[in-house]
Scaffold this active site. Structure first.
Site, PDB file in Angstrom:
ATOM      1  N   LYS A 205       0.839  -1.195   0.000  1.00 37.00           N
ATOM      2  CA  LYS A 205       0.000   0.000   0.000  1.00 37.00           C
ATOM      3  C   LYS A 205       0.881   1.255   0.000  1.00 37.00           C
ATOM      4  CE  LYS A 205      -3.514   2.334   2.730  1.00 37.00           C
ATOM      5  NZ  LYS A 205      -4.414   2.310   3.883  1.00 37.00           N
ATOM      6  N   GLU A 211      10.423  -4.876   4.532  1.00 39.92           N
ATOM      7  CA  GLU A 211      10.491  -6.278   4.096  1.00 39.92           C
ATOM      8  C   GLU A 211      10.201  -6.387   2.594  1.00 39.92           C
ATOM      9  OE1 GLU A 211       8.858  -5.105   6.704  1.00 39.92           O
ATOM     10  OE2 GLU A 211       8.843  -6.528   8.373  1.00 39.92           O
ATOM     11  N   GLY A 265      -4.931  -1.761   4.886  1.00 39.61           N
ATOM     12  CA  GLY A 265      -4.164  -2.891   4.368  1.00 39.61           C
ATOM     13  C   GLY A 265      -4.841  -4.226   4.623  1.00 39.61           C
ATOM     14  N   ARG A 266      -5.338  -4.432   5.849  1.00 38.78           N
ATOM     15  CA  ARG A 266      -5.933  -5.738   6.197  1.00 38.78           C
ATOM     16  C   ARG A 266      -7.332  -5.909   5.621  1.00 38.78           C
ATOM     17  NH1 ARG A 266      -4.906  -2.493  10.372  1.00 38.78           N
ATOM     18  NH2 ARG A 266      -6.572  -1.705  11.713  1.00 38.78           N
ATOM     19  N   GLU A 351      -5.041  -6.692  14.775  1.00 37.51           N
ATOM     20  CA  GLU A 351      -4.518  -5.373  14.388  1.00 37.51           C
ATOM     21  C   GLU A 351      -5.633  -4.331  14.452  1.00 37.51           C
ATOM     22  OE1 GLU A 351      -2.690  -4.393  10.374  1.00 37.51           O
ATOM     23  OE2 GLU A 351      -0.857  -4.594  11.530  1.00 37.51           O
ATOM     24  N   HIS A 382      -5.560 -33.444  17.416  1.00 33.19           N
ATOM     25  CA  HIS A 382      -4.469 -34.318  17.856  1.00 33.19           C
ATOM     26  C   HIS A 382      -3.330 -33.510  18.464  1.00 33.19           C
ATOM     27  CE1 HIS A 382      -6.394 -37.757  15.941  1.00 33.19           C
ATOM     28  NE2 HIS A 382      -6.844 -36.841  15.096  1.00 33.19           N
ATOM     29  N   LYS A 510       9.190  -0.975  14.320  1.00 30.32           N
ATOM     30  CA  LYS A 510       9.786  -0.599  13.028  1.00 30.32           C
ATOM     31  C   LYS A 510      10.826   0.489  13.236  1.00 30.32           C
ATOM     32  CE  LYS A 510       5.659  -1.016  10.115  1.00 30.32           C
ATOM     33  NZ  LYS A 510       4.753  -0.302   9.238  1.00 30.32           N
TER      34      LYS A 510
HETATM   35  O1  LIG Z   1       1.019  -2.749   2.201  1.00 30.27           O
HETATM   36  P1  LIG Z   1       2.104  -2.157   3.010  1.00 30.27           P
HETATM   37  O2  LIG Z   1       2.094  -0.651   2.993  1.00 30.27           O
HETATM   38  O3  LIG Z   1       3.453  -2.690   2.572  1.00 30.27           O
HETATM   39  O4  LIG Z   1       1.902  -2.569   4.497  1.00 30.27           O
HETATM   40  C1  LIG Z   1       1.974  -3.888   4.923  1.00 30.27           C
HETATM   41  C2  LIG Z   1       1.555  -4.058   6.376  1.00 30.27           C
HETATM   42  O5  LIG Z   1       2.495  -3.458   7.224  1.00 30.27           O
HETATM   43  C3  LIG Z   1       2.142  -2.514   8.202  1.00 30.27           C
HETATM   44  O6  LIG Z   1       3.148  -2.441   9.158  1.00 30.27           O
HETATM   45  C4  LIG Z   1       0.811  -2.737   8.874  1.00 30.27           C
HETATM   46  O7  LIG Z   1       0.933  -3.257  10.162  1.00 30.27           O
HETATM   47  C5  LIG Z   1      -0.128  -3.614   8.103  1.00 30.27           C
HETATM   48  O8  LIG Z   1      -1.436  -3.193   8.361  1.00 30.27           O
HETATM   49  C6  LIG Z   1       0.143  -3.595   6.629  1.00 30.27           C
HETATM   50  O9  LIG Z   1      -0.784  -4.419   5.981  1.00 30.27           O
END
Ligand SMILES: O=P(O)(O)OC[C@H]1O[C@H](O)[C@H](O)[C@@H](O)[C@@H]1O
Length: 546
Positions: A205, A211, A265-266, A351, A382, A510
């Site tokens: 986003k 990462e 994002g979620r 979240e 199990h 972060k």
């Molecule tokens: O889609 P992006 O901007 O790379 O974000 C990826 C993810 O990282 C963030 O730290 C948030 O905690 C998430 O809500 C998000 O989905």
């Protein structure tokens, strides 16, 4: 400001004391209509919530709580594009991405639907071209493999949905998901792939997530060194709200699929972030998933609160979290292809509702989001079900199962369903000391041995479960299921008076990771202000590498 939950607390605790006078087992025995009364249906999806520690009085009080908390008003505010995400000053409109009606949805006076439809139609074209072999690699090879590079909401939703809908792939390319900054993830993925036939989707986003950017650079180097720098554009596309950053990375605008800051994002699998799902299963199936979600949106918007699936699931969660104090909630799909659904729900729920401050900035006065966890049944049986049956914590759980499987393999499905239903039965009924003793007496065991063993064979029972039974795990059902949980989380956030749509809690780690990176790389000494443990660990890390 005291919440409606604070105001209702004494009454709800009183109702708890009353409802606890009989067990669920007794309630079922006394009421032949309990299953009929405590269920909701939406077409071929059934939510059975009769195996809960509830009665009519509890449910009416919970519905009153939803009313007093303004659930309906807040829902309408969300659906109509009000900026309900107040800390980020944004509307919350993932429902617009799957709006299959011709209703306009306004954000600051502008209808967002034309832009939504435009992106969907570009996705449709691109998906057809990739699947049909009209868009190919730099040397003319059809793409056999697609790698989605993203994390959090840019990974969990598409990964979960791709697995869930794998029977619908119809000969589409193989999909891979790389999220972790651990180099093992991308290395293990690339090792199996042919660069000439591999397409990367960089999904972020913000297009700043460390990462994802790190993995994307590694992928770009991999293509560049195998096929030459000039090959890079043919092997990449991107999904983002930050088009300028995508262009800087070297991906052409014709290969970028956008979305908007009013999609969290979620909550983003419904638009461009769903591109890998659409490539995996074809655009029609992706659209069917949107339609399923849209149906659930309409149900949420229109069904009376007492017959509203997300509202009921949300209220039951409040009942156990706030009135009983149960700390966790399990989601147990009896559907192997929903293996990633619990992980997806962890982000969605934890979240969204893992918050301690109310909308007005005060500390909350009650518990908020539970710990959400789960694994597919029957595997969990199990492993950790021991604790669910006989442990000291009560763990409310959702059981999910299809009536019709995709695989017609002897009696696998009958056994799966029997296990699913039997677990909810066992959790509800339990087994008394008398029953355990009687069972042992039927064996040839000595009386003193029976007396010693019987307590270990007692199941307390009265353990709550919901069962969601659907016809089959198809795109429509998956859309409904995801939207069901999204709205459940929303209902709870409203009652807790928190902002379910920001995620400040992920920022500190972060920030500190970037500050620590130079010291970990050995380019700088740890900062003076650092605590002894962190400093000591950095030193120990370097010592181990020396
Ligand atoms: O889609 P992006 O901007 O790379 O974000 C990826 C993810 O990282 C963030 O730290 C948030 O905690 C998430 O809500 C998000 O989905």
């Amino acid at each position: 400001m005291p919440s409606a939950l604070d105001a209702a607390l004494a009454q709800l605790l009183d109702l708890r004391a009353k409802v606890e006078k009989t067990t669920m087992r007794e309630k079922f025995a006394n009421d032949g209509k309990r299953f009929d009364r405590f269920q909701v249906r939406l077409d071929d999806m059934l939510l059975d919530y009769s195996k809960n520690r509830i009665d009519d009085a509890v449910m009416s009080a919970l519905i009153e709580l939803a009313k007093a908390s303004g659930v309906a008003e807040r829902r309408d505010a969300m659906l109509s594009g009000e900026a309900i995400n107040i800390t980020e000053k944004r509307a919350v409109l993932h429902t617009a991405l799957r709006n299959r009606s011709d209703r306009a949805i306004l954000v600051e006076g502008k209808d967002v639907m034309p832009d939504v439809r435009e992106v969907l139609s570009r996705m449709k074209e691109f998906v057809g071209q990739v699947r049909g072999g009209d868009i190919v690699g730099s040397a003319g090879h059809k793409f056999t493999d697609v790698v989605n590079i993203g994390i959090g909401g840019s990974d969990l939703g598409p990964y979960m949905a791709t697995l869930a809908l794998s029977p619908f792939s119809g000969g589409g390319p193989r999909m891979h998901y790389v999220s972790n900054v651990d180099g093992a993830h991308i290395a293990d993925t690339l090792r199996t792939l042919d660069p000439r036939k591999t397409l990367f989707i960089v999904a972020s986003k913000t297009f700043t997530t460390s990462e994802t950017m790190t993995n994307a650079m590694t992928a770009r180097d991999w293509i560049g060194s195998a096929l030459g720098e000039a090959a890079v554009p043919a092997h990449f596309c991107a999904v983002s709200t930050a088009l300028d950053r995508v262009t800087e990375f070297g991906i052409g605008l014709d290969r970028v699929f956008g979305f908007w800051d009013w999609v969290g994002g979620r909550y983003s699998v419904w638009g461009a972030i769903g591109l890998p799902v659409a490539i995996a299963v074809g655009f029609e199936n992706f659209e069917a998933m949107l339609s399923g979600a849209h149906e659930m949106d309409r149900h949420f918007a229109e069904a009376p609160l007492e017959a509203n699936m997300p509202v009921i699931l949300g209220l039951l969660g409040i009942w156990y979290r706030n009135i009983y104090g149960f700390p966790t909630h399990a989601v147990l799909p009896y559907d192997q292809r929903l293996a990633r659904f619990p992980a997806y729900l962890q982000q969605l729920d934890m979240e969204s509702n893992g918050k301690s401050v109310t909308l007005s900035g005060e500390g909350v006065t009650h518990a908020t989001g539970p710990i959400v966890w789960g694994e597919p049944g029957t595997n969990g049986q199990h492993a950790f079900y021991q604790l669910i049956h006989q442990g000291t914590d009560v763990i409310p759980a959702d059981f999910l199962v299809a009536a019709v499987p995709h695989e017609q393999l002897s009696d696998h499905h009958a056994k799966l369903v029997a296990n699913c239903l039997a677990q909810t039965e066992a959790l509800m009924k339990g087994k008394t000391l008398e029953e355990a003793t009687a069972e042992l007496e039927a064996s040839r065991m000595a009386p003193e041995e029976i007396e010693a063993l019987a307590p270990h064979k007692v199941f307390p029972g009265n353990r709550p479960t919901n069962t969601i039974l659907y016809k089959s795990l198809d795109p429509k059902t998956l859309g409904r299921l995801i939207a069901l949980y999204e709205h459940k989380v929303f209902v709870q956030g409203v009652i807790w008076q928190i902002n379910s749509f920001d995620q400040w809690g992920v920022e500190l780690g972060k920030q500190l990771a970037s500050a620590l990176l130079p010291a970990v790389k050995g380019e700088a000494k740890p900062a003076k202000a650092q605590d002894a443990s962190t400093k000591g660990l950095v030193a120990a890390f370097h010592a181990l590498r020396a």
